[in-house]
Motif scaffolding. Structure first.
Motif, PDB file in Angstrom:
ATOM      1  N   LEU A   1      -8.687  -3.185   8.378  1.00 55.17           N
ATOM      2  CA  LEU A   1      -8.292  -4.595   8.271  1.00 55.17           C
ATOM      3  C   LEU A   1      -8.304  -5.265   9.645  1.00 55.17           C
ATOM      4  O   LEU A   1      -8.701  -6.426   9.774  1.00 55.17           O
ATOM      5  CB  LEU A   1      -6.906  -4.706   7.635  1.00 55.17           C
ATOM      6  N   MET A   2      -7.857  -4.524  10.670  1.00 57.99           N
ATOM      7  CA  MET A   2      -7.882  -5.087  12.023  1.00 57.99           C
ATOM      8  C   MET A   2      -9.314  -5.333  12.477  1.00 57.99           C
ATOM      9  O   MET A   2      -9.638  -6.407  13.011  1.00 57.99           O
ATOM     10  CB  MET A   2      -7.160  -4.156  13.003  1.00 57.99           C
TER      11      MET A   2
ATOM     12  N   ILE B   1       0.855  -1.186   0.000  1.00 57.14           N
ATOM     13  CA  ILE B   1       0.000   0.000   0.000  1.00 57.14           C
ATOM     14  C   ILE B   1       0.890   1.234   0.000  1.00 57.14           C
ATOM     15  O   ILE B   1       1.735   1.392   0.885  1.00 57.14           O
ATOM     16  CB  ILE B   1      -0.909   0.033   1.249  1.00 57.14           C
ATOM     17  N   LEU B   2       0.728   2.104  -0.979  1.00 59.77           N
ATOM     18  CA  LEU B   2       1.514   3.331  -1.074  1.00 59.77           C
ATOM     19  C   LEU B   2       0.596   4.542  -1.016  1.00 59.77           C
ATOM     20  O   LEU B   2      -0.505   4.513  -1.552  1.00 59.77           O
ATOM     21  CB  LEU B   2       2.316   3.372  -2.378  1.00 59.77           C
ATOM     22  N   GLY B   3       1.063   5.598  -0.351  1.00 62.60           N
ATOM     23  CA  GLY B   3       0.269   6.820  -0.310  1.00 62.60           C
ATOM     24  C   GLY B   3       0.955   7.865   0.540  1.00 62.60           C
ATOM     25  O   GLY B   3       1.704   7.534   1.463  1.00 62.60           O
ATOM     26  N   PRO B   4       0.720   9.139   0.267  1.00 63.09           N
ATOM     27  CA  PRO B   4       1.360  10.207   1.037  1.00 63.09           C
ATOM     28  C   PRO B   4       0.774  10.297   2.443  1.00 63.09           C
ATOM     29  O   PRO B   4      -0.243   9.669   2.759  1.00 63.09           O
ATOM     30  CB  PRO B   4       1.039  11.467   0.230  1.00 63.09           C
ATOM     31  N   THR B   5       1.421  11.080   3.292  1.00 67.22           N
ATOM     32  CA  THR B   5       0.941  11.296   4.650  1.00 67.22           C
ATOM     33  C   THR B   5      -0.491  11.828   4.633  1.00 67.22           C
ATOM     34  O   THR B   5      -0.815  12.742   3.882  1.00 67.22           O
ATOM     35  CB  THR B   5       1.849  12.303   5.376  1.00 67.22           C
ATOM     36  N   GLY B   6      -1.342  11.220   5.443  1.00 64.24           N
ATOM     37  CA  GLY B   6      -2.727  11.680   5.546  1.00 64.24           C
ATOM     38  C   GLY B   6      -3.670  11.097   4.525  1.00 64.24           C
ATOM     39  O   GLY B   6      -4.844  11.482   4.461  1.00 64.24           O
ATOM     40  N   SER B   7      -3.188  10.160   3.714  1.00 65.14           N
ATOM     41  CA  SER B   7      -4.042   9.620   2.654  1.00 65.14           C
ATOM     42  C   SER B   7      -4.900   8.449   3.114  1.00 65.14           C
ATOM     43  O   SER B   7      -5.755   7.976   2.368  1.00 65.14           O
ATOM     44  CB  SER B   7      -3.191   9.184   1.458  1.00 65.14           C
ATOM     45  N   GLY B   8      -4.667   7.950   4.360  1.00 66.90           N
ATOM     46  CA  GLY B   8      -5.551   6.914   4.887  1.00 66.90           C
ATOM     47  C   GLY B   8      -4.926   5.546   5.067  1.00 66.90           C
ATOM     48  O   GLY B   8      -5.660   4.562   5.245  1.00 66.90           O
ATOM     49  N   LYS B   9      -3.602   5.435   5.043  1.00 69.79           N
ATOM     50  CA  LYS B   9      -2.962   4.116   5.200  1.00 69.79           C
ATOM     51  C   LYS B   9      -3.259   3.515   6.571  1.00 69.79           C
ATOM     52  O   LYS B   9      -3.605   2.334   6.684  1.00 69.79           O
ATOM     53  CB  LYS B   9      -1.452   4.237   4.965  1.00 69.79           C
TER      54      LYS B   9
END
Length: 217
Positions: free
Chosen positions: A27-28, A12-20
């Motif tokens: 998922l948890m 999963i890739l994404g900038p800070t604040g994108s929802g990772k």
């Protein structure tokens, strides 16, 4: 469910604040659709705090300013398997304090654990009083109430519950350095290992790149 067959490799890739972290929380939460599921999450920055509390889990801010969490690592050394683990764990503590364990020192540790196993009080302070070798007592002092980590490792009861959802906030602990991080992490891993009996289990590391700076992870 990220798995196709028995393979669940996912990036999963994404900038800070994108929802990772939000995705990780989703998922948890979804994992609890499986009967007897359990989750042990190592968090950085309290990203799982709201989910954990909302779901009735236990959230531990290890070494936090207002945290009362403390551990009782030698509580069960009346069992031989726990004594063996404790001896190995203590060797790590002594090594972190620069003590090379000669055979006579290992013999003293073994003798002290045997004596303590027959006692109702098994704190690290009790162990220090039972050790006969001054070099061992001096090295152990750092982890007792007379040292800087005693508030975490020298309790007479254990603050960890048996909740199926446990989140450990690591930010404060990771700032304390290897001599303090390693003993706590080894104990937590040991407690988690004791909970693995075949139940569907997630072990989650959020901001894992920070945690992986520590060789113990």
């Amino acid at each position: 469910n990220l798995h196709v067959g028995d393979v669940g490799h996912t990036l999963i890739l994404g900038p800070t604040g994108s929802g990772k972290s939000t995705l990780l929380g989703f998922l948890m939460a979804s994992h609890f659709r499986y009967p007897d599921a359990q989750i042990f999450a190592f968090d950085m920055g309290n990203s799982a705090f709201a989910l954990c509390n909302g779901a009735g889990g236990d959230h531990y801010e290890i070494a936090g300013e207002n945290s009362a969490l403390a551990f009782y690592p030698l509580a069960d050394i009346d069992r031989e398997s726990e004594r063996l683990w404790a001896a190995d764990w203590l060797e790590t503590l002594f090594a972190l304090q620069g003590v090379t364990l000669a055979p006579r020192l290992r013999k003293d540790i073994h003798r002290a654990l045997e004596l303590l196993a027959a006692s109702p009080k098994r704190t690290l302070t009790d162990l220090a009083h039972t050790l006969s070798e001054p070099v061992l007592r001096d090295a152990l002092a750092h982890y007792t109430l007379s040292g800087s980590l005693g508030t975490l490792l020298d309790a007479d009861h254990d603050g960890l519950a048996d909740n199926a959802f446990q989140v450990f906030e690591m930010q404060h602990l990771m700032a304390l350095g290897e001599k303090n991080v390693v003993p706590v992490m080894l104990y937590l891993f040991h407690r988690i290992e004791r909970r693995l009996h075949g139940e569907p289990t997630l072990l989650v590391l959020d901001e894992a790149w920070l945690m992986l700076n520590s060789p113990i992870f």
